[in-house]
Write a protein that holds these residues in place. Structure first.
Motif: not given
Length: 126
Positions: A101-119
């Motif tokens: 789930x993507x939502x408002x978070x800090x840019x660093x938090x979003x980037x880490x979550x997304x990178x792990x999901x894409x991997x």
């Protein structure tokens, strides 16, 4: 690869605003190199996908080609879209039963979550 996207609007959004949000998001998604974009119907979900929550609106199924660049472009488009919204909307991305789930978070938090999901869902290039 089929991807189920669901939009969960901020609790203060009325029906008209929700439809505008969903329409704008679909418009941005059409700008991507997708094989297909179709409304989500609970009985036609991709294998392994979780059912969409009843409060989720504007759910769509995207068919992505096997090339590795489409998923990162999709996620970046969603992050950008969320970042431009004034309210705290959420977008869920489900692939093979795995949901982020993507939502408002800090840019660093979003980037880490997304990178792990894409991997986890990257395509094998070998």
């Amino acid at each position: 690869m089929d991807v189920v996207l669901g939009l969960t609007p901020d609790g203060d959004a009325d029906a008209e605003e929700v439809e505008r949000l969903a329409s704008r998001l679909r418009g941005e998604l059409r700008g991507l190199d997708l094989d297909a974009l179709r409304p989500f119907a609970g009985d036609v979900s991709p294998e392994g996908a979780k059912a969409v929550d009843p409060v989720t609106v504007g759910a769509v199924v995207l068919a992505l080609s096997a090339s590795g660049g489409v998923l990162p472009a999709l996620v970046e488009t969603l992050r950008d879209w969320l970042g431009r919204q004034s309210a705290r909307h959420r977008v869920s991305v489900t692939i093979d039963g795995d949901t982020i789930e993507l939502e408002w978070a800090s840019a660093d938090e979003r980037r880490e979550l997304v990178e792990a999901f894409v991997r986890r869902h990257g395509t094998d290039t070998e």
